[in-house]
Scaffold this active site. Structure first.
Site, PDB file in Angstrom:
ATOM      1  N   LYS A 194       0.848  -1.187   0.000  1.00 14.20           N
ATOM      2  CA  LYS A 194       0.000   0.000   0.000  1.00 14.20           C
ATOM      3  C   LYS A 194       0.889   1.244   0.000  1.00 14.20           C
ATOM      4  CE  LYS A 194      -1.751   2.758   2.914  1.00 14.20           C
ATOM      5  NZ  LYS A 194      -1.584   4.010   2.141  1.00 14.20           N
ATOM      6  N   GLY A 247       7.063   4.730   8.136  1.00 15.88           N
ATOM      7  CA  GLY A 247       6.244   5.927   8.312  1.00 15.88           C
ATOM      8  C   GLY A 247       6.497   6.530   9.677  1.00 15.88           C
ATOM      9  N   SER A 248       5.521   7.234  10.188  1.00 16.53           N
ATOM     10  CA  SER A 248       5.720   7.966  11.437  1.00 16.53           C
ATOM     11  C   SER A 248       5.672   7.027  12.641  1.00 16.53           C
ATOM     12  CB  SER A 248       4.634   9.030  11.573  1.00 16.53           C
ATOM     13  OG  SER A 248       3.368   8.400  11.548  1.00 16.53           O
ATOM     14  N   THR A 249       6.283   7.454  13.715  1.00 17.71           N
ATOM     15  CA  THR A 249       6.305   6.648  14.938  1.00 17.71           C
ATOM     16  C   THR A 249       4.888   6.453  15.482  1.00 17.71           C
ATOM     17  OG1 THR A 249       8.572   7.233  15.424  1.00 17.71           O
ATOM     18  CG2 THR A 249       7.204   6.619  17.313  1.00 17.71           C
ATOM     19  N   GLY A 252       3.312   3.826  13.459  1.00 16.36           N
ATOM     20  CA  GLY A 252       4.025   2.581  13.755  1.00 16.36           C
ATOM     21  C   GLY A 252       3.462   1.892  14.992  1.00 16.36           C
ATOM     22  N   GLU A 270      10.078   0.963  10.322  1.00 18.61           N
ATOM     23  CA  GLU A 270      11.093   2.003  10.045  1.00 18.61           C
ATOM     24  C   GLU A 270      10.399   3.333  10.281  1.00 18.61           C
ATOM     25  OE1 GLU A 270      14.140   1.356   9.383  1.00 18.61           O
ATOM     26  OE2 GLU A 270      13.988  -0.780   8.935  1.00 18.61           O
ATOM     27  N   CYS A 304      13.599  10.677   6.825  1.00 19.45           N
ATOM     28  CA  CYS A 304      13.546  10.170   8.204  1.00 19.45           C
ATOM     29  C   CYS A 304      14.871  10.381   8.912  1.00 19.45           C
ATOM     30  CB  CYS A 304      13.196   8.687   8.178  1.00 19.45           C
ATOM     31  SG  CYS A 304      14.219   7.766   7.037  1.00 19.45           S
ATOM     32  N   GLU A 403       9.953  15.628  15.427  1.00 22.90           N
ATOM     33  CA  GLU A 403      10.321  15.492  14.024  1.00 22.90           C
ATOM     34  C   GLU A 403       9.489  16.481  13.199  1.00 22.90           C
ATOM     35  OE1 GLU A 403       9.080  11.951  11.810  1.00 22.90           O
ATOM     36  OE2 GLU A 403      11.095  11.841  10.998  1.00 22.90           O
TER      37      GLU A 403
HETATM   38  P1  NAD Z   1       2.567   8.262   7.998  1.00 22.07           P
HETATM   39  O1  NAD Z   1       2.888   7.429   9.204  1.00 22.07           O
HETATM   40  O2  NAD Z   1       1.534   9.289   8.124  1.00 22.07           O
HETATM   41  O3  NAD Z   1       2.104   7.334   6.788  1.00 22.07           O
HETATM   42  C1  NAD Z   1       2.898   6.272   6.318  1.00 22.07           C
HETATM   43  C2  NAD Z   1       2.006   5.256   5.648  1.00 22.07           C
HETATM   44  O4  NAD Z   1       1.111   4.726   6.628  1.00 22.07           O
HETATM   45  C3  NAD Z   1       1.127   5.808   4.532  1.00 22.07           C
HETATM   46  O5  NAD Z   1       1.028   4.852   3.502  1.00 22.07           O
HETATM   47  C4  NAD Z   1      -0.216   5.986   5.212  1.00 22.07           C
HETATM   48  O6  NAD Z   1      -1.302   5.877   4.330  1.00 22.07           O
HETATM   49  C5  NAD Z   1      -0.219   4.818   6.182  1.00 22.07           C
HETATM   50  N1  NAD Z   1      -1.074   5.002   7.349  1.00 22.07           N
HETATM   51  C6  NAD Z   1      -1.491   6.147   7.929  1.00 22.07           C
HETATM   52  N2  NAD Z   1      -2.315   5.875   8.972  1.00 22.07           N
HETATM   53  C7  NAD Z   1      -2.412   4.533   9.059  1.00 22.07           C
HETATM   54  C8  NAD Z   1      -3.078   3.642   9.927  1.00 22.07           C
HETATM   55  N3  NAD Z   1      -3.848   4.092  10.923  1.00 22.07           N
HETATM   56  N4  NAD Z   1      -2.946   2.310   9.745  1.00 22.07           N
HETATM   57  C9  NAD Z   1      -2.163   1.836   8.745  1.00 22.07           C
HETATM   58  N5  NAD Z   1      -1.505   2.625   7.867  1.00 22.07           N
HETATM   59  C10 NAD Z   1      -1.616   3.965   8.032  1.00 22.07           C
HETATM   60  O7  NAD Z   1       3.949   8.836   7.517  1.00 22.07           O
HETATM   61  P2  NAD Z   1       4.205   9.807   6.262  1.00 22.07           P
HETATM   62  O8  NAD Z   1       3.749  11.165   6.658  1.00 22.07           O
HETATM   63  O9  NAD Z   1       3.711   9.193   5.017  1.00 22.07           O
HETATM   64  O10 NAD Z   1       5.810   9.774   6.201  1.00 22.07           O
HETATM   65  C11 NAD Z   1       6.598  10.496   7.039  1.00 22.07           C
HETATM   66  C12 NAD Z   1       7.102   9.658   8.198  1.00 22.07           C
HETATM   67  O11 NAD Z   1       7.761   8.487   7.711  1.00 22.07           O
HETATM   68  C13 NAD Z   1       8.143  10.387   9.011  1.00 22.07           C
HETATM   69  O12 NAD Z   1       7.897  10.190  10.372  1.00 22.07           O
HETATM   70  C14 NAD Z   1       9.440   9.729   8.588  1.00 22.07           C
HETATM   71  O13 NAD Z   1      10.472   9.826   9.522  1.00 22.07           O
HETATM   72  C15 NAD Z   1       9.015   8.323   8.358  1.00 22.07           C
HETATM   73  N6  NAD Z   1       9.967   7.620   7.473  1.00 22.07           N
HETATM   74  C16 NAD Z   1      10.815   6.690   8.030  1.00 22.07           C
HETATM   75  C17 NAD Z   1      11.756   6.047   7.231  1.00 22.07           C
HETATM   76  C18 NAD Z   1      12.716   5.043   7.812  1.00 22.07           C
HETATM   77  O14 NAD Z   1      13.333   4.319   7.054  1.00 22.07           O
HETATM   78  N7  NAD Z   1      12.890   4.973   9.134  1.00 22.07           N
HETATM   79  C19 NAD Z   1      11.821   6.341   5.868  1.00 22.07           C
HETATM   80  C20 NAD Z   1      10.945   7.283   5.329  1.00 22.07           C
HETATM   81  C21 NAD Z   1      10.015   7.918   6.155  1.00 22.07           C
END
Ligand code: NAD
Length: 500
Positions: A194, A247-249, A252, A270, A304, A403
């Protein structure tokens, strides 16, 4: 909202013509079960780039069922390893051949400078598939010397986990898709990916290329949709064996909970970061300042591992900031499709407003705004924010703790090594750190003392398919890339045979 016209001579034009883009499930391109679509935008103008089918919970169920069917039938995992390796290698080749098109798609959907997309993202995505193509024929087990009374042959097998759900963010859409898909497929899993609702296009184009490369039906399913709907269903699905999330903590934590509350599926995460980039007085200050620039402003700070806390030893604090400000002054900001621009827009209006909100907070908290702090003149249609430097930031301020995920750096002075290590480690995150020094012993000492998954010494943002990637503390669980990712996508089975 106006629908943008894409120039006919762009390589990406033909892909963008066929709209709305569909979901890829079971080897077919299908409408969403609810018949709904959503719009994805060009962040340089705010115009609609494409309409995309929006996966709902029923679509997730369909995709998981297709993945399960392909896994149980063994159409992929039981192919001879050399054959699977060939397919993954071919995908790498196709990414390379279509690099310009993929780069254009990435820039139009995400906003990143076209040169970054072309020279960094597309080649690294291709390299990731090739690297894991190499592993397919090397997923060996081991034998064990058993002391239990009797005579036994004990050995291990590495088996695929099964159906893998993968959820990725918008900051590096193509590269994140490659980091997820390549190792999972190398290990013989079937996957439901996704992509982010902000940037679904390059993953869909990649799915087309994978289809052309003869990946069997159902082995890869790509279903763009909203996180709270499609993502949440995937994370909670009882027939998904493993979920890999970037994605975000905060999200996560929801993923980990959804796994625990459903079927205890395996989870790798991650997550976010607030990485320290550290300049000691004995460093080459010119190089350190350009490393500080790259560390925070690459991809508009939407990384990130962005070096968002710049620690500078007191003696060279003013000099380092002066050099950093000079580079900022020379930076060209504008639409990513124009190759002269070194910085593009942020991904969305929401992200831009979030970042501008943090800048206001920094000023209210008493940090000294050295440069930037607002939107550039003449670019008000897009989601641009000027590169922003705050000096004299206190570790207690929100801009030093949270962040921001944008082009904002918090410069913090430190006195000596002990002071630095305590300050640098005082964060809930632990993804990466940068250390700039000419003292070899200090470099290693500090690298050992920092709680971070990667420590760069006299460099920053060096990323390769072979190097492990992941974080300490709330930056995540597990390591991607290198051989480490194989552990995320395999189960170890032990077979013990009585041979007496
Ligand atoms: P986000 O957590 O908002 O979204 C990430 C993904 O999760 C998207 O596909 C989103 O649709 C999905 N998502 C959102 N809510 C969800 C839920 N309730 N259940 C399941 N999936 C859900 O993050 P973002 O704004 O897309 O990206 C930015 C974040 O990603 C930052 O915190 C960044 O540090 C992190 N990031 C980490 C790494 C790493 O390798 N550690 C790499 C890139 C980005």
């Amino acid at each position: 909202m106006p629908h943008m016209a894409v120039a006919e001579d762009l390589e990406v034009a033909s892909f963008l013509k066929g709209q709305p883009k569909k979901l890829f499930i079971g080897g077919r391109w299908v409408e969403s079960a609810g018949g709904k679509t959503f719009a994805t935008h060009d962040p340089a103008t705010g115009d609609v780039l494409a309409a995309v089918a929006e996966a709902n919970a029923e679509d997730v169920d369909r995709a998981v069922a297709a993945a399960r069917k392909s896994f149980d039938r063994g159409t992929w995992r039981e192919l001879p390893p050399a054959e699977r390796a060939k397919v993954l290698w071919k995908i790498g080749d196709m990414i390379e051949e279509r690099a310009t098109e993929l780069a254009q798609l990435e820039t139009l959907d995400n906003g990143m400078p076209i040169n970054d997309a072309l020279l960094f993202h597309a080649p690294l995505a291709a390299a990731t598939f090739r690297y894991y193509a190499g592993w397919v024929t090397k997923l060996d087990g081991a034998t064990q010397q058993v002391s239990f009374p009797g005579q036994y042959l004990s050995y291990t097998l590495r088996e695929p986990v099964g159906v893998v759900g993968q959820i990725i963010p918008w900051n590096f859409p193509l590269l994140m898709a490659a980091w997820k898909l390549a190792p999972a497929l190398a290990c013989g899993n079937s996957v439901v990916l996704k992509p982010s609702e902000e940037t679904p296009l390059s993953a869909l184009r990649l799915a087309e290329l994978m289809q052309e490369a003869d990946i069997p039906d159902g082995v890869v399913n790509v279903i763009p949709g909203y996180g709270e709907v499609a993502g949440a269903r995937l994370a909670a699905h009882p027939d998904v064996d493993k979920i890999a999330f970037t994605g975000s903590t905060d999200v996560g934590k929801l993923i980990a909970k959804a796994s625990a509350d459903s079927n205890l599926k395996r989870v790798s995460l991650e997550l976010g970061g607030k990485s320290p980039n550290i300049v000691f007085a004995d460093a080459d200050i010119t190089r350190a300042a350009s490393g500080a620039f790259l560390g925070i402003f690459f991809n508009q700070g939407q990384v990130c591992s962005a070096g968002s806390r710049l620690f500078v030893q007191e003696k060279v604090y003013d000099q380092t900031l002066d050099e950093l400000l000079k580079t900022v002054a020379d930076t060209r900001i504008g639409p990513g499709m124009d190759p002269v621009n070194q910085m593009g827009p942020l991904v969305s209006r929401t992200q831009m407003e979030r970042v501008l909100g943090y800048i206001r907070t920094g000023t209210q908290e008493g940090a000294r705004l050295m440069v930037g702090g607002d939107r550039p003149e003449g670019l008000d249609r897009g989601y641009f924010v000027k590169p922003t430097v705050f000096a004299d930031v206190d570790g207690k301020m929100r801009i030093a703790r949270e962040e921001i995920f944008g082009p904002v750096v918090a410069a913090i002075p430190f006195s000596d090594e002990d002071d630095l290590v305590a300050k640098a480690n005082s964060t809930i995150y632990g993804l990466v750190a940068g250390v700039w020094t000419r003292d070899v012993a200090r470099a290693h000492r500090v690298a050992h003392a920092l709680k971070a998954g990667t420590v760069y010494v006299n460099c920053y943002h060096v990323v390769d398919a072979v190097t492990p990637w992941g974080g300490y503390k709330q930056s995540g669980w597990g390591r991607e890339l290198g051989p480490y990712a194989l552990d995320l996508y395999t189960e170890i089975k032990n077979v013990i045979v009585d041979i007496a």
